[in-house]
Write a protein that holds these residues in place. Structure first.
Motif, PDB file in Angstrom:
ATOM      1  N   GLU A  29      43.857  48.120  36.426  1.00 44.93           N
ATOM      2  CA  GLU A  29      43.488  49.043  35.354  1.00 44.93           C
ATOM      3  C   GLU A  29      42.952  50.321  35.980  1.00 44.93           C
ATOM      4  O   GLU A  29      42.019  50.291  36.776  1.00 44.93           O
ATOM      5  N   THR A  31      40.686  53.062  35.411  1.00 48.63           N
ATOM      6  CA  THR A  31      39.582  53.175  34.451  1.00 48.63           C
ATOM      7  C   THR A  31      39.465  54.566  33.848  1.00 48.63           C
ATOM      8  O   THR A  31      38.857  54.730  32.801  1.00 48.63           O
ATOM      9  N   ALA A  64      38.844  55.438  40.022  1.00 49.11           N
ATOM     10  CA  ALA A  64      38.330  54.074  39.879  1.00 49.11           C
ATOM     11  C   ALA A  64      39.403  53.181  39.289  1.00 49.11           C
ATOM     12  O   ALA A  64      39.978  53.487  38.254  1.00 49.11           O
ATOM     13  N   ARG A  66      40.343  48.840  38.663  1.00 50.15           N
ATOM     14  CA  ARG A  66      39.827  47.472  38.674  1.00 50.15           C
ATOM     15  C   ARG A  66      40.987  46.501  38.767  1.00 50.15           C
ATOM     16  O   ARG A  66      42.021  46.714  38.154  1.00 50.15           O
ATOM     17  N   PHE A  68      42.296  42.626  38.061  1.00 50.39           N
ATOM     18  CA  PHE A  68      42.060  41.456  37.227  1.00 50.39           C
ATOM     19  C   PHE A  68      43.122  40.423  37.539  1.00 50.39           C
ATOM     20  O   PHE A  68      44.263  40.758  37.824  1.00 50.39           O
ATOM     21  N   ARG A  80      40.117  42.413  28.352  1.00 56.24           N
ATOM     22  CA  ARG A  80      39.387  42.121  29.577  1.00 56.24           C
ATOM     23  C   ARG A  80      38.711  40.753  29.538  1.00 56.24           C
ATOM     24  O   ARG A  80      38.492  40.132  30.547  1.00 56.24           O
ATOM     25  N   ARG A  85      37.837  39.048  36.623  1.00 57.60           N
ATOM     26  CA  ARG A  85      37.750  40.260  37.419  1.00 57.60           C
ATOM     27  C   ARG A  85      37.847  39.902  38.902  1.00 57.60           C
ATOM     28  O   ARG A  85      37.095  39.095  39.399  1.00 57.60           O
ATOM     29  N   TYR A  88      36.433  45.712  41.895  1.00 63.02           N
ATOM     30  CA  TYR A  88      36.434  47.124  41.552  1.00 63.02           C
ATOM     31  C   TYR A  88      36.787  47.895  42.808  1.00 63.02           C
ATOM     32  O   TYR A  88      36.239  47.631  43.873  1.00 63.02           O
TER      33      TYR A  88
END
Length: 150
Positions: A29, A31, A64, A66, A68, A80, A85, A88
């Protein structure tokens, strides 16, 4: 009846192949713009590699993203809460005075270890990924499953 070893071996025995596969999808993702990318779908044979274009805006010092891990059906909305997760990642090292497009390269080996690099498309230089500012990020993301084919 006469035993014929040669015809039995040819007709009955086949080589067994074990293929390692991803047990879950690995999602990324961005962000900043909330865009999702599937890096690897559930059940894909390993090893696997993929490249994605990611963009930053002018004045943005960190992109940024992430990671998952989860089992996602494309028919349902991404949520989410249904994903685990995996981490990051901040991507830095590009010129913040201009918008930048970079290539994010991801490969996952047969044992579930992910290797990720980011390269600035304008300059060709490697960017820094993650909290430890490495140019190559290596992380175990899952234990693969195996399928057997006769």
């Amino acid at each position: 009846m006469v035993w014929d070893e040669g015809s039995f071996r040819d007709a009955k025995l086949r080589a067994v192949q074990h293929t390692s596969r991803s047990p879950a999808a690995l999602m990324l993702e961005n962000t900043w713009n909330r865009k999702w990318h599937t890096l690897i779908a559930k059940g894909k044979p390993l090893p696997y590699s993929d490249t994605r274009k990611v963009a930053s805006e002018q004045g943005q010092s960190v992109t940024a993203v992430r990671l998952f891990v989860g089992n996602i059906d494309k028919k349902i909305q991404l949520d989410r809460a249904t994903l685990d997760r995996a981490g990051y990642l901040g991507i830095t090292g590009y010129d913040v005075g201009r918008s930048t497009t970079f290539t994010l390269s991801t490969s996952i080996d047969a044992s579930g270890v992910m290797t990720m690099t980011a390269t600035d498309d304008a300059t060709g230089s490697r960017l820094y990924i993650g909290p430890h500012q490495k140019q190559t990020l290596v992380r175990k993301v899952f234990e693969p499953t195996y399928s057997t084919q006769l």
